[in-house]
Design a protein around this motif. Structure first.
Motif, mmCIF file in Angstrom:
data_model
loop_
_atom_site.group_PDB
_atom_site.id
_atom_site.type_symbol
_atom_site.label_atom_id
_atom_site.label_comp_id
_atom_site.label_asym_id
_atom_site.label_seq_id
_atom_site.Cartn_x
_atom_site.Cartn_y
_atom_site.Cartn_z
ATOM 1 N N ASP A 176 1.007 -1.275 -0.057
ATOM 2 C CA ASP A 176 -0.141 -0.174 0.103
ATOM 3 C C ASP A 176 0.753 1.383 -0.042
ATOM 4 O OD1 ASP A 176 -2.117 -1.963 0.066
ATOM 5 O OD2 ASP A 176 -2.564 -1.438 2.335
ATOM 6 N N VAL A 177 0.446 2.032 -0.823
ATOM 7 C CA VAL A 177 1.251 3.468 -0.912
ATOM 8 C C VAL A 177 0.193 4.539 -0.464
ATOM 9 C CG1 VAL A 177 2.340 5.026 -2.595
ATOM 10 C CG2 VAL A 177 2.279 2.663 -3.214
ATOM 11 N N ILE A 178 0.951 5.324 0.500
ATOM 12 C CA ILE A 178 0.167 6.128 1.432
ATOM 13 C C ILE A 178 -0.353 7.401 0.394
ATOM 14 C CG2 ILE A 178 1.262 6.019 3.563
ATOM 15 C CD1 ILE A 178 2.824 8.570 3.028
ATOM 16 N N PRO A 179 -1.433 8.168 1.054
ATOM 17 C CA PRO A 179 -1.876 9.206 0.149
ATOM 18 C C PRO A 179 -0.768 10.163 0.171
ATOM 19 C CG PRO A 179 -3.497 8.824 1.694
ATOM 20 C CD PRO A 179 -2.396 7.702 1.966
ATOM 21 N N PHE A 180 -0.402 10.881 -1.104
ATOM 22 C CA PHE A 180 0.285 11.871 -1.345
ATOM 23 C C PHE A 180 1.868 11.262 -1.508
ATOM 24 C CE2 PHE A 180 -2.936 13.514 1.370
ATOM 25 C CZ PHE A 180 -3.524 14.475 0.776
ATOM 26 N N GLY A 181 1.966 10.167 -1.487
ATOM 27 C CA GLY A 181 3.212 9.607 -1.520
ATOM 28 C C GLY A 181 3.899 9.279 -2.732
ATOM 29 N N PHE A 182 5.151 9.395 -3.108
ATOM 30 C CA PHE A 182 6.052 9.068 -4.306
ATOM 31 C C PHE A 182 6.659 7.694 -3.876
ATOM 32 C CE2 PHE A 182 10.037 10.029 -6.553
ATOM 33 C CZ PHE A 182 9.535 9.375 -7.645
ATOM 34 N N ALA A 183 6.220 6.759 -4.830
ATOM 35 C CA ALA A 183 6.949 5.248 -4.725
ATOM 36 C C ALA A 183 7.297 4.889 -6.181
ATOM 37 C CB ALA A 183 6.114 4.380 -4.255
ATOM 38 N N THR A 184 8.648 4.390 -6.185
ATOM 39 C CA THR A 184 9.435 3.998 -7.542
ATOM 40 C C THR A 184 10.379 2.971 -7.030
ATOM 41 O OG1 THR A 184 10.247 4.854 -9.438
ATOM 42 C CG2 THR A 184 11.135 5.735 -7.182
ATOM 43 N N LYS A 189 9.868 1.355 -3.360
ATOM 44 C CA LYS A 189 9.971 2.232 -2.186
ATOM 45 C C LYS A 189 9.360 3.216 -2.128
ATOM 46 C CE LYS A 189 14.115 -0.886 -0.660
ATOM 47 N NZ LYS A 189 13.461 -1.607 0.196
ATOM 48 N N LEU A 190 8.886 3.919 -0.920
ATOM 49 C CA LEU A 190 8.700 5.084 -0.597
ATOM 50 C C LEU A 190 9.872 6.114 -0.838
ATOM 51 C CD1 LEU A 190 5.805 6.416 -0.373
ATOM 52 C CD2 LEU A 190 6.274 6.508 2.006
ATOM 53 N N GLU A 191 9.676 7.255 -1.749
ATOM 54 C CA GLU A 191 10.934 8.027 -1.920
ATOM 55 C C GLU A 191 10.562 9.304 -1.357
ATOM 56 O OE1 GLU A 191 13.612 6.935 -3.005
ATOM 57 O OE2 GLU A 191 13.331 5.258 -4.074
ATOM 58 N N GLY A 192 9.565 9.784 -0.956
ATOM 59 C CA GLY A 192 9.183 10.911 -0.179
ATOM 60 C C GLY A 192 7.418 11.157 -0.622
ATOM 61 N N LEU A 193 7.460 12.463 -0.901
ATOM 62 C CA LEU A 193 5.965 13.013 -1.057
ATOM 63 C C LEU A 193 5.656 13.483 -2.561
ATOM 64 C CD1 LEU A 193 5.349 15.055 2.166
ATOM 65 C CD2 LEU A 193 4.344 12.619 1.489
ATOM 66 N N ASN A 194 4.754 13.324 -3.020
ATOM 67 C CA ASN A 194 4.352 13.865 -4.662
ATOM 68 C C ASN A 194 4.194 15.414 -4.397
ATOM 69 O OD1 ASN A 194 3.672 14.230 -7.125
ATOM 70 N ND2 ASN A 194 1.622 13.231 -6.761
ATOM 71 N N VAL A 195 5.490 16.073 -4.019
ATOM 72 C CA VAL A 195 5.127 17.346 -3.744
ATOM 73 C C VAL A 195 4.850 18.405 -4.967
ATOM 74 C CG1 VAL A 195 6.534 19.695 -3.133
ATOM 75 C CG2 VAL A 195 7.083 17.503 -2.010
ATOM 76 N N VAL A 196 5.193 18.136 -6.151
ATOM 77 C CA VAL A 196 4.634 18.619 -7.507
ATOM 78 C C VAL A 196 3.097 18.525 -7.451
ATOM 79 C CG1 VAL A 196 4.719 18.650 -9.807
ATOM 80 C CG2 VAL A 196 6.749 18.348 -8.530
ATOM 81 N N GLY A 197 2.724 17.273 -7.203
ATOM 82 C CA GLY A 197 1.349 17.156 -7.141
ATOM 83 C C GLY A 197 0.631 18.065 -6.250
#
Length: 270
Positions: A176-184, A189-197
């Motif tokens: 499961d990938v958290i809301p607002f997350g950026f995974a690749t 793996k979770l690399e941080g937040l989808n800040v651009v979005g």
């Protein structure tokens, strides 16, 4: 009056809105409903108990409402529902649901599904989703609103992708990938937040700071992850995004949460 090419085949029982355009060599099953303003370019196959919302454009060789790729399926009258104003590009496939999975595959409004992308049986996809070329969902996945899934990426069955999350291209998502997350990544793996979005959706600098701070403490703070979730629960009032992430983490029961590499300290973001 509907504009229907003479080569198209529409079975008795199908419900087609009066202004629909159906191009050459399309096939429409008898349990299909197509909403107002839809355009089927050519060679589109729509089968099963399928409903297409108003204003959708469907490109050649898309196949919608076909049986689920599930060995237990026994031709039950399960359904596919697609919302309005979706763009479904070439060779996209979407299957109806299964009885054991609730009997429904649902796709929200304004989705953009690029060539060869796939929505498996019993998936629930929110509004404003973007699936790049060959993005694939296994069965029973739940995808929130405004999610982007990169090309050639695959999401494991029963996994959840939280709203406004981003999946990088050529990624294998096993949890499961958290809301607002950026995974690749190959094993994402979770690399941080989808800040651009988040910025595109009008997050202020103050809100971004709060959510980033919460993210760092949730994934990189001391102690066990479950203990950090409990300790940070009181911060749900700080921001709706924080509350959404906490609710998402607490509600999962099928797949593990996709975690970051703690050695990265969460510095990479989309």
């Amino acid at each position: 009056m509907a504009k229907i090419d003479p080569s198209a085949r529409i079975e008795d029982g199908a419900v087609v809105a009066p202004d629909v355009e159906i191009g050459p060599f399309c096939t429409i099953g008898g349990n299909v409903t197509i909403g107002s303003g839809c355009r089927l370019v050519s060679h589109v196959n729509i089968a099963g108990h399928t409903t297409i919302g108003a204003g959708c454009t469907i490109f050649p060789f898309a196949s919608l409402g076909t049986p689920p790729q599930d060995l237990g399926y026994r031709n039950e009258p399960t359904r596919l529902e697609i919302g309005g104003n979706c763009v479904i590009r070439e060779s996209v496939t979407m299957n109806v649901g299964t009885v054991k999975g609730g009997g429904l595959t649902r796709v929200g409004n304004r989705g953009f599904f690029m060539a060869y992308s796939h929505v498996g049986h019993d998936c629930l996809v929110g509004d404003d989703a973007i699936f790049a070329n060959s993005a694939t969902l296994g069965g029973h996945c739940v995808v929130g609103n405004s999610v982007y899934i990169g090309g050639l990426s695959a999401v494991h069955q029963f996994a959840r992708i939280g709203s406004q999350a981003m999946i990088g291209g050529v990624s294998g998502v096993r949890g499961d990938v958290i809301p607002f997350g950026f995974a690749t990544g190959q094993h994402a793996k979770l690399e941080g937040l989808n800040v651009v979005g988040m910025r595109r959706r009008k997050f202020t600098r103050e809100r971004l700071h709060k959510v980033r701070s919460f993210y760092q403490r949730l994934f990189f703070g001391p102690g066990q992850f479950a203990d950090r979730v409990k300790a940070l629960a009181e911060e749900r009032a700080e921001d709706p995004a924080v509350a959404e992430i906490l609710d998402f983490v607490s509600s999962g029961d099928k797949r593990p949460i996709v975690m970051p590499d703690r050695s990265s300290n969460g510095t990479q973001e989309a």
